[in-house]
Design a protein around this motif. Structure first.
Motif, PDB file in Angstrom:
ATOM      1  N   ARG A 500       0.843  -1.188   0.000  1.00 44.18           N
ATOM      2  CA  ARG A 500       0.000   0.000   0.000  1.00 44.18           C
ATOM      3  C   ARG A 500       0.891   1.256   0.000  1.00 44.18           C
ATOM      4  N   ALA A 509      -2.081   4.994  -5.588  1.00 43.07           N
ATOM      5  CA  ALA A 509      -2.801   4.490  -4.424  1.00 43.07           C
ATOM      6  C   ALA A 509      -4.165   3.924  -4.812  1.00 43.07           C
ATOM      7  N   TYR A 512      -4.887   0.130  -5.368  1.00 45.03           N
ATOM      8  CA  TYR A 512      -4.654  -0.830  -4.291  1.00 45.03           C
ATOM      9  C   TYR A 512      -5.574  -2.055  -4.376  1.00 45.03           C
ATOM     10  N   ASP A 552      -0.592  -6.974   3.729  1.00 38.13           N
ATOM     11  CA  ASP A 552       0.062  -6.506   2.510  1.00 38.13           C
ATOM     12  C   ASP A 552       1.557  -6.277   2.687  1.00 38.13           C
TER      13      ASP A 552
END
Lengths: 727, 299
Positions: A500, A509, A512, A552
């Motif tokens: 992220r 972003a 994601y 993540d």
């Protein structure tokens, strides 16, 4: 029983298509034999520049007669049904027979297919094979091509040999009549040769300077090249692709060694090797010290009367001209610095939606510098990372890479060193495309890792942000490969960062949600070879983090998966998994999700009392997780209204001990510890199932025990989502 | 008459003319326009269309402005020669004929390694493609050998075989010379350099440095307009000539370095449009005649 020989002769078949052609020939032959009911062993298939050949052993002389019966409509069925049945079976209405089936008169079609001569079957099969043969590219030719319906082949088809035993299989394809005559080597033996049958085909052709078996030719080339190199006191640089290609270009391969002017050795070895390989299909050699020698090995297709002296001399001159070009590029390119070359990147479009290569380089430089300065790539000098990134694509506009695109990176590395840039920068420029595909070396030098990772990250982030995603088998921008490379860099270098954060820094972003699962899918592919189970990756990925997102941090994710896998594959782990599934199933069957008396809000949402909703779906809803846990904790504080049974008590104690342990271990990234904590539940849960009745008539007991199972399930699920584990 | 093609460039060409003439080819002369390859000669492009047999051989001077090296490179020239043979329909023994032509100019296939190496040909400009090989002699590409499958966007019915010999390369090979300018042009001491070295120097300079780019842009626009004019008047051969002209002017502009990467594609698209439209118009205009000669034939 007889052996069958088929030879399809044509003008020179491209070397790269021959392997596929062999498979295709075998496939179509088997298809035809299956259709005729002839059982055959796997045929032998040979390929070369001027012929494809197939040998099938022990074919019967005749196919067996086949009697087939098909049951049709009953007597009195509508005409249309009867007609359809006749059509389907290829009979007329008069040929139908009426029989009793379970007391009912029913029509039958009986067809007798008499046995056929295998020779006739083959005669019919050959044109089918040629017609249906699939080449990567095929063509028409000759007078017949006045119609576009004329026969197609990879190059003009020139002859057919078809022999069953010693008899010619009668057949004609586009004016070519099958016979027993073939031709030998184009120059050594141009006249016709009569083949007796499958038994003498290979040897008769060998006598006429044709080695039919592609593998034998490959062996001759490999060993011949080794031996001429050894005679010159050198070592062949092995190259299987080149062996196969030369075997596809020759019928009578003769490796010959020659020398080129030693002064060319100033040019980088990769350039010389590629010039020799790509342009001329030559092998190169090394001296005893492993240095490239000024020798080449070409594979001639004739045995020349002068021992190949004229051939070697001709090839030497061609190679010299090629190397002179290469040397010219090498000198020309070094007249400018890489920074000057890099200015040319502003004229190259990276992608119409994503600007020029200069734009990309600037983004990559910024990212690489950030990866270094944030310590994500440890022990990496941010200034060097930026410098290497700024120059990493400069060689794309050099003459040498224009000529040999395969040398991208490699040449940049050479040019960087030649102008005196630091080794770390030169290495990073050279290696920043790596890893290219699975099994390629993964860079570990910090500057290289920073540049390579920044490059992949930018590519992935930008293409995803522009909605240029891979679809099915189409991946025109090689995003899957970029993702694999990114994963390899992160996992090999154990780089601790959530993707992220990476995506945010890459200005992507918003991607994601799409890129996360894409990376996880690639991770499964990447880890498959290491034997890591894809379902365990899912189980851990689905495991919710404190901040509510998925796991993540790829390094942490893999560590967790590995711990899970070593545990889940023990008998203990299997039992725990079974217990988890049993608990989950009971809860599901009972429609038990919300802790009793609490969480009315959940109940009003309809916990599966009707049996229509999937209760687990609701429980697995991440929004409900925290609420459920809070309620369970509160309830645990309340005393039970009854005295629990010993095994019930034991499970409560075990959970009381294991839950904080597991939680602490996960937080400390001690996943083995977390598994051990889970393992401590295995015996208590088994005994609980053995000795405690969950579905007690006493509603309080039932509720408390269901709650206990829910607690067990949730404790396990914090380590990994066991519902996603297979088996 | 005995020739010794190994002695000079011109003897080699005459030997090829002799050979292909005896195979029934028309011996044509070069097209009197600047063009990048022999394939642009109407005897190849336009005659590859239609059903009628066509067998021709000719030398075509080729202009590749960006390949100029001011006479300083032993292999690269901005002006050189191709020998073209076009055989329609492709005869079944075309490979043998070709190999015999090599023997005629002194290449013995039992002494030299002759190979047919996959090399497919495609000219988006002409809407044309074909399958074939580059022919190697001891590792050197000496000929491009192509079976035309499409021309001007039309299926070739029937298919023609095209042979393109690189004459300077072949001559260098046969004469055992490492520098093109050292080739014997005749057998009385005149070299290729005597004939062309000064041309290469001056033309390289003009191509790269001198040519008036404004005039070239204008020439391009005029050729484009004239091509349309000729198409409108249904004289497609004239239109095709203008397409060839535009193509060469584009190459000159490239050599002058005044066409950016982005513009390049657009110019190529414009040349392609002209060439294709001309081929289409030619095919449309000729079809009635072709159908008369070959009843039942369709484009």
């Amino acid at each position: 029983m007889s052996d069958f020989l088929l030879e399809l002769r044509s003008e020179e078949i491209p070397a790269r298509m021959q392997a596929v052609a062999r498979t295709e020939l075998a496939r179509l032959f088997r298809r035809e034999m299956d259709a005729a009911g002839i059982t055959v062993a796997e045929p032998l298939v040979y390929s070369g520049p001027r012929r494809l050949a197939l040998i099938a052993r022990d074919l019967p002389d005749r196919t067996e007669a086949v009697r087939e019966e098909a049951k049709g409509p009953p007597e009195g069925a509508p005409d249309s049904a009867l007609d359809g049945f006749c059509r389907k079976n290829g009979v007329t209405r008069e040929q139908l027979e009426l029989r009793e089936v379970k007391g009912r008169a029913t029509w039958f079609a009986v067809s007798e297919r008499p046995g056929r001569e295998t020779r006739d079957v083959l005669g019919a099969a050959i044109p089918n094979i040629i017609r249906d043969f699939s080449w990567p590219k095929s063509m028409r030719w000759g007078a017949a091509s006045i119609s576009t319906e004329s026969i197609r082949w990879v190059r003009p088809l020139s002859g057919l040999v078809a022999l069953l035993g010693e008899e010619i299989v009668p057949c004609t394809v586009a004016d070519i009549v099958a016979g027993a005559a073939t031709v030998g080597h184009r120059f050594h033996h141009p006249g016709p040769i009569t083949i007796g049958g499958a038994h003498d085909y290979v040897e008769k052709l060998r006598a006429c300077q044709v080695i039919v078996d592609h593998e034998e030719r490959a062996l001759l080339i490999r060993e011949g090249a080794r031996s001429v190199a050894a005679q010159a006191g050198l070592q062949l640089v092995e190259d299987d692709g080149l062996v196969t290609e030369n075997a596809g270009l020759t019928e009578w391969p003769t490796p010959l060694l020659g020398f080129f002017d030693e002064t060319f050795l100033d040019v980088p070895a990769e350039v010389i090797q590629l010039t020799a390989r790509v342009n001329q299909k030559y092998f190169v050699c090394e001296d005893a010290g492993g240095k490239l020698a000024s020798a080449f090995i070409c594979t001639a297709n004739i045995e020349a009367a002068d021992g190949g002296a004229a051939i070697v001399d001709g090839n030497r001159r061609v190679l010299a001209a090629r190397l002179a070009d290469a040397r010219f590029f090498w000198e020309q390119d070094r007249r400018k610095t890489l920074a000057q070359h890099a200015e040319g990147l502003a004229r190259i479009t990276f992608h119409e939606k994503l600007g020029t290569l200069a734009d990309k380089v600037e983004r990559v430089a910024k990212l690489a510098e950030w990866l270094a300065s944030e310590g994500i790539v440890p022990r990496c000098d941010p200034a060097l990372a930026r410098q290497a990134a700024e120059l990493c694509k400069a060689d794309l506009v050099t003459e040498m890479v224009g000529e040999f695109p395969e040398l991208q990176g490699v040449m940049g590395g050479y040019y960087a060193r030649a102008e005196g840039l630091p080794d770390a920068v030169a290495d990073a420029i050279r290696d920043h495309y790596k890893p290219v595909g699975q099994g390629d070396e993964v860079p570990t030098a910090p500057v290289t890792v920073a540049v390579s990772l920044a490059d992949k990250l930018d590519t992935l982030g930008r293409f995803f942000a522009a909605d240029l995603l891979p679809t099915g088998s189409k991946d025109p921008f090689a995003l899957r490969r970029a993702a694999l490379a990114l994963l390899a860099l992160v996992t090999t270098g154990r780089l601790r960062v959530s993707y992220r954060r990476l995506l945010e820094e890459a200005g992507a972003a918003a991607t994601y949600d799409a890129l996360g699962p894409f990376l996880i899918d690639r991770l499964k592919v990447q880890q498959r070879e290491a034997g890591v189970r894809h379902d365990l990756i899912d189980a851990v990925f689905a495991c919710e983090k404190e901040d509510g997102g998925n796991e993540d941090d790829l390094v942490r994710l893999l560590a967790r998966v590995n711990a899970l896998q070593s545990y889940i594959e023990t008998p203990d782990g299997q039992n725990l998994l079974a217990a988890y599934k049993r608990a989950a199933n009971i809860l599901k069957k009972e429609g038990w999700s919300a802790p009793s008396g609490k969480g009315e809000a959940l109940n009003t949402q309809g916990i599966a009392r009707t049996g229509e909703e999937d209760p687990l779906a609701l429980v697995d809803d991440p929004d409900l997780g925290p609420a459920l846990r809070a309620a369970a904790r509160e309830r645990r504080a309340n005393r039970l209204s009854y005295t629990p049974e010993p095994d019930e008590d034991a499970l409560i104690d075990a959970l009381d001990a294991a839950e904080p342990k597991a939680e602490a271990a996960v937080a400390a990234e001690d996943f083995e510890g977390a598994m051990q904590a889970l393992a401590s539940l295995r015996a208590p849960i088994d005994r609980f199932f053995d000795n405690v009745t969950v579905n007690d008539p006493d509603q309080d007991k039932r509720a408390a025990r269901l709650d206990l199972l829910a607690r067990f399930r949730d404790a396990v699920a914090k380590v990994a989502d066991f519902s996603r584990i297979e088996g | 008459m005995t020739r010794n093609p190994a002695t000079s460039f011109q003897e080699m060409i005459l030997a090829l003319h002799d050979f292909w003439s005896r195979q029934g080819c028309l011996i044509l002369q070069p097209y009197d326009m600047r063009m990048g390859a022999g394939t642009f000669h109407t005897a190849t492009t336009l005659r590859a269309l239609g059903p009628e047999p066509w067998n021709a051989a000719f030398v075509q001077p080729c202009r590749r402005p960006t390949d100029g090296r001011y006479g300083e490179n032993p292999n690269r020239l901005q002006h050189y020669y191709q020998y073209q043979v076009i055989l329609k329909p492709s005869p079944p023994d075309i490979q043998d004929l070709y190999l015999r032509s090599l023997e005629v100019i002194g290449i013995d296939p039992l002494k030299h390694d002759i190979r047919f190496v996959e090399d497919d040909w495609e000219s988006p400009t002409l809407g044309a493609w074909g399958l074939g090989w580059e022919v190697w002699c001891d590792g050197m590409e000496v000929t491009q050998f192509t079976y035309f499958q499409q021309m001007g966007g039309f299926d070739c019915k029937p298919v023609a075989g095209e042979l393109t010999y690189g004459l300077e390369r072949l001559a260098m090979y046969i004469q055992g010379v490492d520098n093109v300018y050292d080739l014997a042009f005749n057998d009385r001491g005149v070299t290729y350099g005597d004939v062309y070295l000064e041309n290469e120097r001056q033309m390289s300079k003009w191509n790269f440095e001198v040519a008036d780019t404004a005039a070239l842009f204008e020439l391009f626009a005029r050729a484009e307009a004239e091509c349309r004019n000729a198409l409108a008047a249904d004289v497609p051969i004239a239109a095709y000539e203008q397409a060839v002209e535009a193509s060469h002017v584009f190459n000159l502009l490239q050599a002058r370095g005044v066409i950016s990467v982005q513009e390049r594609a657009s110019y190529m698209g414009r040349v392609r449009d002209l060439a294709r439209s001309s081929c289409e118009a030619y095919a449309a205009k000729m079809t009635p005649q072709w159908q008369q000669a070959c009843p039942g034939w369709t484009l």
